[in-house]
Design an enzyme around this catalytic site. Structure first.
Site, PDB file in Angstrom:
ATOM      1  N   SER A  68       0.794  -1.238   0.000  1.00  0.00           N
ATOM      2  CA  SER A  68       0.000   0.000   0.000  1.00  0.00           C
ATOM      3  C   SER A  68       0.823   1.283   0.000  1.00  0.00           C
ATOM      4  O   SER A  68       0.257   2.363  -0.168  1.00  0.00           O
ATOM      5  CB  SER A  68      -0.953   0.017   1.196  1.00  0.00           C
ATOM      6  OG  SER A  68      -2.040  -0.829   0.929  1.00  0.00           O
ATOM      7  N   LYS A  71       0.267   3.418  -2.921  1.00  0.00           N
ATOM      8  CA  LYS A  71      -0.888   4.325  -3.048  1.00  0.00           C
ATOM      9  C   LYS A  71      -0.451   5.797  -3.043  1.00  0.00           C
ATOM     10  O   LYS A  71      -1.159   6.652  -3.571  1.00  0.00           O
ATOM     11  CB  LYS A  71      -1.903   4.035  -1.932  1.00  0.00           C
ATOM     12  CG  LYS A  71      -2.535   2.637  -2.066  1.00  0.00           C
ATOM     13  CD  LYS A  71      -3.358   2.243  -0.846  1.00  0.00           C
ATOM     14  CE  LYS A  71      -3.918   0.824  -0.984  1.00  0.00           C
ATOM     15  NZ  LYS A  71      -4.536   0.326   0.262  1.00  0.00           N
TER      16      LYS A  71
HETATM   17  N1  GLN Z   1      -2.253  -5.398  -1.799  1.00  0.00           N
HETATM   18  C1  GLN Z   1      -2.808  -5.259  -0.477  1.00  0.00           C
HETATM   19  C2  GLN Z   1      -4.318  -5.418  -0.533  1.00  0.00           C
HETATM   20  O1  GLN Z   1      -4.892  -4.965  -1.485  1.00  0.00           O
HETATM   21  C3  GLN Z   1      -2.450  -3.918   0.045  1.00  0.00           C
HETATM   22  C4  GLN Z   1      -2.983  -3.682   1.433  1.00  0.00           C
HETATM   23  C5  GLN Z   1      -2.021  -2.952   2.298  1.00  0.00           C
HETATM   24  O2  GLN Z   1      -0.819  -2.921   2.075  1.00  0.00           O
HETATM   25  N2  GLN Z   1      -2.528  -2.417   3.370  1.00  0.00           N
HETATM   26  O3  GLN Z   1      -4.905  -5.971   0.336  1.00  0.00           O
END
Ligand code: GLN
Length: 308
Positions: A68, A71
């Site tokens: 994440s 993001k």
């Molecule tokens: N790829 C993970 C998901 O979609 C990312 C979630 C995360 O890092 N918090 O669940």
């Protein structure tokens, strides 16, 4: 600027020494099979000052799955492409819920609370698909330019997540049912699963976040990545939403904009001063790196750096 009397290398070395007895704490993410195989005992930390000095300790140069943390990159790229029009489809409030929760989407008509929960990042991925001919490659090249090195997708992680990402499929379909996605669900999720599967080290991530601490400029080549205001707003969102339902606790204990990933990485910024990244794959119950949080807490208490 950080107090020049602070020996930042000594601070990082001390953090590794202090936390070494706890290496392995927490649980690695098991819902993505390729991540379940990672040894929880890794630990690395790296920092880059606005002036360009870099410091590292532990396994700072070992690549891990950024998950994440991606993001932040996808949001930055989407803001470059769409400017503030991006906010028409996405909120800016903390969710107070786990990162993959479906509940708010039902009552809020498929509009994600913020770009850092999964639903929000999937919507941002949708806008990248709309705005790029080859969104995967555009994002990969963008991240590479931010850290000055070629960054690659870990295709095994991407495939593992595509095979088991049932909640993300549900979130995307749910938003599609409300007419919130412009592109086919499969195309959007292909980008989302790949961005999460970017493999980077702490050193590379600390460098790639430098534009958030330098008025939106990439210090490596001087290019303006974001406007100063966009960079400050990304920092604000990292502080309020970057660590999901633990964002309040992070602000209370650490007081810096942070963004975590279930690969165990956490990036943090001290706006106008420095960016850092810590990695330890064992997670706490909120999906944030347990020792990563402890390391950041130790960092701010030793340096006195905080936005407050
Ligand atoms: N790829 C993970 C998901 O979609 C990312 C979630 C995360 O890092 N918090 O669940």
């Amino acid at each position: 600027m950080p107090d020049t009397a602070i020996d930042l290398q000594a601070v990082l070395d001390d953090i590794v020494t202090e936390l070494r007895p706890r290496f392995g704490e927490g649980q690695v993410a098991t819902y993505i099979p390729a991540l379940a195989r990672v040894d929880a005992g890794h630990f690395g930390i790296a920092l880059r000052t606005r002036a360009g000095a870099e410091y590292r300790a532990g396994e700072a140069d070992r690549a891990f799955s950024i998950q994440s943390i991606s993001k932040v990159f996808s949001l930055a790229l989407a803001l470059r492409l769409h400017g503030s029009d991006l906010w028409a489809g996405i909120g800016r409030e903390p969710s107070g819920n786990p990162f993959n929760s479906l509940v708010q989407l039902e009552t809020e008509q498929g509009v994600p609370r913020n770009p850092f929960i999964n639903a929000g990042a999937i919507l941002v991925a949708d806008r990248l698909v709309s705005g790029c001919d080859d969104p995967r490659e555009t994002l990969r090249a963008f991240v590479s330019s931010l850290c000055g090195e070629t960054i690659a997708f870990d295709e095994e992680v991407a495939a593992s997540e595509a095979a088991t990402g049932f909640r993300n499929v549900a979130l995307a379909n749910f938003m599609k049912s409300f007419g919130r996605l412009e592109n086919p669900v499969d195309t959007v999720l292909d980008l989302y699963f790949h961005q999460c599967a970017l493999a980077m080290s702490c050193t590379q991530l600390a460098r790639a976040m430098a534009c958030l601490c330098a008025d939106g400029r990439n210090p490596l080549d001087g290019s303006q990545v974001l406007t100063d205001r966009q960079a400050r707003r990304i920092n604000a969102l990292m502080l309020t939403c970057g660590t999901y339902d633990a964002a309040g606790e992070f602000a209370f204990r650490i007081g810096l904009p942070c963004k975590s990933g279930v690969g165990g990485g956490i990036v943090a910024t001290v706006p106008d001063e420095l960016s850092l990244c810590v990695w330890s794959p064992g997670l706490d119950e909120t999906g944030n790196s347990a020792l990563g949080m402890a390391a950041l807490e130790a960092f701010v208490s030793r340096t006195g750096l905080s936005v407050f």
